[in-house]
Scaffold this active site. Sequence first.
Site, PDB file in Angstrom:
ATOM      1  CG  MET A 256       2.151  -0.845  -5.821  1.00 15.12           C
ATOM      2  SD  MET A 256       3.329  -1.843  -4.740  1.00 15.12           S
ATOM      3  CE  MET A 256       4.935  -1.597  -5.316  1.00 15.12           C
ATOM      4  CG  ASP A 257       1.463   7.392  -7.266  1.00 11.86           C
ATOM      5  OD1 ASP A 257       2.307   7.598  -6.310  1.00 11.86           O
ATOM      6  OD2 ASP A 257       0.985   8.303  -8.236  1.00 11.86           O
ATOM      7  N   GLY A 258       0.784   6.823  -3.939  1.00 12.01           N
ATOM      8  CA  GLY A 258       0.170   7.370  -3.041  1.00 12.01           C
ATOM      9  C   GLY A 258       0.442   7.063  -1.553  1.00 12.01           C
TER      10      GLY A 258
END
Length: 303
Positions: free
Chosen positions: A78-80
């Site tokens: 779950m990047d960003g």
Amino acid sequence: MAFSLHFQQLFHSPTTFPSQPKPPTTLLTPLKLPPTPSLPLLAIAQNASLSNIDSTEKVVLPLQLKREMMPKHVAVIMDGNRRWAKMRGFPVALGYEAGIRAVRKLIELCGNWGIGVLTLFAFSSDNWLRPKVEVDLLMGLFERVLKDELEKFARAGIRISIIGDTSMLPKSLQELIDKAVKTTKENSQLHVVVAVNYSGQYDVVQACQTIAQKVKDGIIEPGDISSFLVEQELQTNCTDFPCPDLLIRTSGELRLSNFLLWQLAYAELFFSHSHWPDFGEAEFLEALCSFQQRQRRYGRQGS
Ligand SMILES: CC(C)=CCC/C(C)=C/CC/C(C)=C/COP(=O)(O)OP(=O)(O)O
């Protein structure tokens, strides 16, 4: 009551964020999707239930998806979240709050669409290197989610498991994790596995240590060691489907970052340009459509 209704009602999130136009950036440009009417319009009840769902319940899928080709296990990096916040001039905390909203939505979709296991990379063992204030913020958020949502998870038939070394987490969080795991361990609608203080390399190392001990104790011979045996000692052995069929990573980064290294050997990879807080139904549908178009060969010759 239909399974989908359970999830829609239980995970409706009233959270709203200050409205601000999205900054013009290529990273936030949505990828081209096949035309997607809204879910209620195109949803059809596909009567046969999946094996991991109670036979009295219905799985409702968008028309673009084929039930028999759904992944059993989806894993997500779950990047960003921080970038999402910074681009809007928001504090980092708001990025994670928005990230949690996206987690709720994904859990609801996995429940409605009959996916058996969802593994979320919530905190890597490398994330301790972040500023203390940010680590504390994340730990506080995990605690809050477990406190606020456990009852809802339990009622929706969600089983929660944690992979990673929880011994380094704050005691209060460890207690909440123990309670969540125990309270939900008989649930079988959707298995949500949260990776906290997790390292894929360490997962393999600890499996090797356990196996080496078994050899030392004379329980097995070195020649007995096989992929099957290694897999049994990995932390994902807590699920019926330890190896994800599909890995999704958001925010345009093209790497695995030490996540489920063994388990992803044959996974299909999907990299989304959206930052995690913007990853919603359309983006998940796009990932699943892409997955269903892949030819999975596991090293065999193609047709
Ligand atoms: C209970 C539960 C599962 C909560 C999940 C909360 C959540 C969204 C955690 C993500 C944590 C994380 C370290 C993301 C990675 O990059 P980044 O988002 O820090 O940001 P960057 O890549 O933009 O720097």
